[in-house]
Scaffold this motif. Structure first.
Motif, short mmCIF file in Angstrom:
data_model
loop_
_atom_site.label_atom_id
_atom_site.label_comp_id
_atom_site.label_asym_id
_atom_site.label_seq_id
_atom_site.Cartn_x
_atom_site.Cartn_y
_atom_site.Cartn_z
N PRO A 1 0.83 -1.20 0.00
CA PRO A 1 0.00 0.00 0.00
C PRO A 1 0.87 1.26 0.00
O PRO A 1 2.11 1.18 0.01
N ALA A 2 0.22 2.42 -0.01
CA ALA A 2 0.94 3.69 -0.02
C ALA A 2 1.86 3.80 1.19
O ALA A 2 1.57 3.25 2.26
N ARG A 3 2.97 4.51 0.99
CA ARG A 3 4.01 4.57 2.00
C ARG A 3 4.63 5.96 2.02
O ARG A 3 4.93 6.53 0.97
N GLU A 4 4.79 6.52 3.22
CA GLU A 4 5.47 7.80 3.42
C GLU A 4 6.94 7.51 3.68
O GLU A 4 7.29 6.89 4.68
N ARG A 5 7.82 7.93 2.80
CA ARG A 5 9.24 7.59 2.93
C ARG A 5 9.88 8.41 4.05
O ARG A 5 10.07 9.62 3.93
N LEU A 6 10.23 7.75 5.14
CA LEU A 6 10.82 8.40 6.31
C LEU A 6 12.15 7.78 6.71
O LEU A 6 13.02 8.46 7.25
N ALA A 7 12.30 6.49 6.49
CA ALA A 7 13.48 5.76 6.97
C ALA A 7 14.59 5.77 5.92
O ALA A 7 14.33 5.86 4.72
N ASN A 8 15.81 5.66 6.40
CA ASN A 8 16.97 5.50 5.53
C ASN A 8 17.15 4.01 5.27
O ASN A 8 17.69 3.29 6.11
N LEU A 9 16.69 3.57 4.11
CA LEU A 9 16.68 2.15 3.78
C LEU A 9 17.46 1.90 2.49
O LEU A 9 17.50 2.77 1.63
N PRO A 10 18.05 0.74 2.35
CA PRO A 10 18.08 -0.37 3.31
C PRO A 10 19.05 -0.10 4.45
O PRO A 10 20.04 0.62 4.28
N THR A 11 18.76 -0.67 5.62
CA THR A 11 19.69 -0.57 6.74
C THR A 11 20.79 -1.62 6.56
O THR A 11 20.59 -2.64 5.89
N PRO A 12 21.96 -1.41 7.16
CA PRO A 12 23.07 -2.35 6.95
C PRO A 12 22.83 -3.72 7.59
O PRO A 12 22.17 -3.83 8.63
N LEU A 13 23.39 -4.73 6.95
CA LEU A 13 23.51 -6.06 7.55
C LEU A 13 25.00 -6.27 7.81
O LEU A 13 25.81 -6.20 6.88
N GLN A 14 25.37 -6.53 9.06
CA GLN A 14 26.77 -6.60 9.43
C GLN A 14 27.07 -7.89 10.20
O GLN A 14 26.23 -8.34 11.00
N PRO A 15 28.26 -8.47 10.01
CA PRO A 15 28.64 -9.63 10.83
C PRO A 15 29.11 -9.18 12.21
O PRO A 15 29.74 -8.12 12.35
#
Length: 343
Positions: free
Chosen positions: A6-20
């Motif tokens: 559905p509709a989305r308000e872009r607020l987050a900094n995506l994608p977030t990192p995946l780290q070991p």
């Protein structure tokens, strides 16, 4: 399976990192025959609105706009991460925010608000603090009361449940599951298990549904920070059923893949033990990762204990979803007095 979001308000900094988490894996997991531990850094969704709640709020605020609402009313504890994120997201999008918070004296803010509560006020949210018993007994009526109040002023409010966890908020972590699985593919592995904290159940519901929707064999294990295993199994069922009903989804959700561990709640919600404080310090000292004593600290501690006990010995790669909450460290600063090395 393809999903139409559905509709989305872009607020987050995506994608977030995946780290070991190499140092923690080498010290606590691999010697016990456990998996390599990775961390999905959803604490980095945004600097102040940080954490898992922002993913949900992207869809919630878009829904509020679609309904012609200019006010967001939500609820939680005095140090609620969700309420803090809602207050800031409302400010960013030009909306009003009203927070119904439990645990106060009912006479207003503490003399010196701290942590998330301080940020609530800085963001310009209207804050109503209620004693625990009044909050628990009358929350639906409080929502109705404040919705009517704004209606009488010519405003229109969207009421958001605890944690933004329902069939609308679940979209945030359905999308996150898709993102996380793609992160893992890019790193060259398929996760055996995803780990998260569960406080209102929405993140767990979205990840659990997402793994099934996107064809992953990975199961999600949630570490409860309040309530019981049975409560969260039922809550995940409810959120997924609400999502399916609202959006006319016929996906055959497998309820047997809902997994909850309630062994590490400790004395109660938002009450940490010395072991939790020590684990938070350990993660900071070994990996530069800041957990919190309410959610991620308890879940991370539970995960490490279960790795030592061999519960994840059949896994090669385990992903811990860091859902944020760092503002919750500061109101509990006295708990950390024994948690760092004396120089």
């Amino acid at each position: 399976m393809s999903i139409q979001y559905p509709a989305r308000e872009r607020l987050a900094n995506l994608p977030t990192p995946l780290q070991p988490l190499d140092r923690i894996s080498e010290q606590f997991s691999l010697p016990h025959g456990g998996p390599k531990i990775w961390i999905k850094r959803d604490d980095l969704t945004e600097s102040a609105m940080s954490g898992n709640k922002l993913r949900k709020l992207e869809f919630i605020i878009a829904e509020a706009r679609a309904r012609g609402c200019n006010t967001l009313i939500t609820c939680g504890g005095e140090q609620s991460n969700h309420c803090r994120a809602t207050a800031l997201a409302a400010a960013k999008t030009g909306m009003k925010a009203h927070l119904i918070l439990r645990g106060g004296s009912g006479t207003g803010a503490p003399e010196t608000p701290d942590g998330n509560l301080l940020v609530d006020y800085l963001a310009g949210a209207q804050v109503s603090l209620y004693p625990m018993r009044e909050y628990v007994d009358t929350l639906p009526q409080l929502f109705e009361q404040w919705a009517r109040f704004y209606e009488q002023q010519g405003d229109r409010a969207l009421c958001i449940p605890t944690g933004g966890s329902d069939g609308l908020g679940i979209w945030g972590y359905l999308l996150a599951a898709e993102e996380l699985l793609e992160d893992c593919r890019r790193e060259g592995f398929a996760p055996d298990r995803l780990i998260c904290a569960s406080g209102s159940g929405g993140t767990q519901a979205g990840l659990t549904l997402g793994c099934q929707v996107f064809g992953s064999s990975a199961d999600v294990t949630a570490y409860a920070v309040c309530d019981s295993t049975d409560y969260f199994i039922d809550k995940v069922r409810q959120d997924v059923a609400d999502w399916a009903h609202r959006y006319r989804q016929a996906f055959p959700f497998d309820e047997s893949r809902i997994h909850v561990i309630d062994d590490y709640i400790g004395p109660g919600y938002a009450i940490a033990t010395e072991e939790i404080y020590q684990t938070i310090a350990l993660a900071a000292q070994l990996e530069g990762i800041l957990l919190d004593p309410v959610y991620t600290g308890k879940a991370f501690h539970g995960m490490l204990q279960d790795i030592k006990q061999g519960k994840y010995s059949g896994c090669k790669n385990l992903v811990f979803v860091h859902t944020g909450g760092q503002f919750g460290v500061f109101p509990q600063r006295t708990g950390f007095q024994n948690s760092w090395s004396q120089q």
